[in-house]
Scaffold this active site. Structure first.
Site, mmCIF file in Angstrom:
data_model
loop_
_atom_site.group_PDB
_atom_site.id
_atom_site.type_symbol
_atom_site.label_atom_id
_atom_site.label_comp_id
_atom_site.label_asym_id
_atom_site.label_seq_id
_atom_site.Cartn_x
_atom_site.Cartn_y
_atom_site.Cartn_z
ATOM 1 N N HIS A 1 -62.971 8.719 -14.641
ATOM 2 C CA HIS A 1 -64.171 7.924 -14.915
ATOM 3 C C HIS A 1 -63.827 6.631 -15.652
ATOM 4 O O HIS A 1 -64.548 6.202 -16.550
ATOM 5 C CB HIS A 1 -65.199 8.740 -15.698
ATOM 6 C CG HIS A 1 -65.793 9.865 -14.917
ATOM 7 N ND1 HIS A 1 -66.784 9.696 -13.980
ATOM 8 C CD2 HIS A 1 -65.497 11.191 -14.917
ATOM 9 C CE1 HIS A 1 -67.100 10.862 -13.446
ATOM 10 N NE2 HIS A 1 -66.322 11.781 -13.985
ATOM 11 N N ASP B 1 -65.291 -0.468 -8.708
ATOM 12 C CA ASP B 1 -66.042 0.584 -9.392
ATOM 13 C C ASP B 1 -66.501 0.033 -10.736
ATOM 14 O O ASP B 1 -65.821 -0.790 -11.347
ATOM 15 C CB ASP B 1 -65.160 1.819 -9.604
ATOM 16 C CG ASP B 1 -65.883 2.918 -10.378
ATOM 17 O OD1 ASP B 1 -66.708 3.625 -9.768
ATOM 18 O OD2 ASP B 1 -65.623 3.064 -11.584
#
Length: 402
Positions: free
Chosen positions: A159, A14
């Protein structure tokens, strides 16, 4: 990072980036990379790596809900300094992640291209967003990682690259387990199949409260304002307020100009529905004020999107109309309308229509041109694919008998 079982390990990864557009500069820059190598036979972690990355243009670094800001990355290595390590992790392995085809893979390739070197190449790609959308459907709403994690009680998405990778792996395991159980024990875990979707119950059994929705005459135009506030996915959103509260409206006796049509689909294949209704002058004044304030705020925020006005001027005897959007949410393997829909007879009694699946033809037979309805709706905004404007989301529709 340890090599684990060599190139056989799946590289779940990610990235976090600056926010492109109005609130994050004109280009996207890498801020963080995180990867976990997973043994495909045992689904155990065999290695991990993460690093913050200092972008070349530090002024473009935006404050995100993840807390990454210019101070955070000031002492971090630049991408050329970590490119060899990232290449070694990714090249020749199967890549996996949530929405990586449209986002993370592109960011990685762009970053390598800017350094003038060849990017890593995958043996294959597993993008869990389309994979789970196809197999798990929309049980968790729009199938974003945050909603999937909430659906399975895995906590809030942070996040941050490595945290999001671990969350993605756990989500994938949970979805696979549910699908395995449903396939192995279909009688115990049956899913409703589409059919005649609408039943009727007395309104008193399912009618929720809609306090806080204002009629147009109750709205003070001077109290309407547009404010930029953090959104739930790391960016910002333009919100329409009446005083300090989100603006929500209730308008009675709206005439339907066009009923719902199902020709446009979202990424999961569900129809994107709206109806067009004529509006009175009182509502027109309120929405005109919202539209003007929102457009000015959008322009002041350096948005380059084309603004689409919320009110459509037809030039007929009733010249003004708007679109009321009917959102869709997951219902097992099917979908239903999140808008509450009622029928009201001539004596004023209301009955709630309960839909077990999304059937556009059936809905269009109920909401036909000329139908009179009372509408409760939210005034929201959007800025997507170079188009921006106000979106009116219907929360409750009451269809009036003719």
């Amino acid at each position: 990072m340890e090599a684990g079982d060599g190139r056989e390990a799946i590289a779940f990864f990610d990235v976090e980036t600056t926010v492109p557009g109005p609130w994050g500069g004109t280009r996207r820059s890498l801020l963080e990379f995180g990867a976990i190598l997973v043994c495909p036979r045992q689904l155990v972690e065999v290695g991990s790596y993460s690093t913050l990355i200092r972008p070349a243009d530090s002024s473009a670094t935006s404050v995100r809900c993840n807390g990454i800001n210019p101070e955070t990355v000031a002492s971090a290595p630049s991408f050329p300094e970590v490119a060899d390590q990232i290449f070694a992790i990714l090249h020749g392995r199967v890549w996996a992640g949530h929405n990586i085809v449209e986002f993370d893979c592109r960011v990685i390739r762009e970053a390598f291209a800017e350094t003038g070197r060849a990017p890593p190449e995958p043996k294959g790609i597993i993008d869990t967003l389309p994979l789970l959308t196809q197999t798990f459907r929309r049980r968790a709403g729009d199938m974003k990682l945050a909603n999937l994690a909430c659906y399975f009680g895995l906590g809030q998405q942070k996040h941050r690259s490595l945290d999001d990778v671990r969350m993605n792996i756990e989500v994938l395991k949970c979805c696979a387990t549910v699908l395995f159980l449903e396939t192995s024990f279909p009688d115990l875990f049956s899913i409703k199949s589409p059919g005649m979707s609408c039943t009727i119950i007395p309104a008193s059994e399912g009618c929720s409260s809609f306090a806080g929705f204002l009629e147009p005459d109750e709205v003070s135009v001077q109290d309407i304002r547009a404010a930029i506030a953090p959104s739930g996915y790391g960016g910002h959103k333009l919100r329409i307020l009446h005083g300090d509260c989100p603006l929500r409206l209730h308008c009675m006796g709206l005439k339907v100009q066009f009923g719902p049509r199902g020709q446009f689909k979202d990424h999961a294949g569900w129809p994107k529905l709206n109806i067009v209704v004529y509006i009175p002058e009182s509502l027109c004044k309120v929405l005109d004020a919202c539209d003007l304030l929102a457009q000015i705020s959008s322009q002041n925020s350096s948005s380059r999107s084309d603004w689409k006005h919320v009110i459509m001027k037809n030039g007929y005897s009733n010249p003004y109309s708007i679109r009321l959007h009917i959102p869709i949410v997951a219902n097992g393997d099917a979908a239903i309308y999140s808008t509450e829909i009622y029928k009201k007879d001539l004596s004023g009694n209301k009955q709630k229509l309960v839909f077990t699946t999304c059937d556009v033809v059936e809905l269009a037979s109920l909401i036909v041109p000329g139908t009179s309805l009372d509408a409760y709706f939210w005034v929201d905004t959007y800025d997507h694919l170079q188009r921006a404007g106000i979106r009116l989301e219907a929360k409750k529709l009451i269809l009036c008998s003719q």
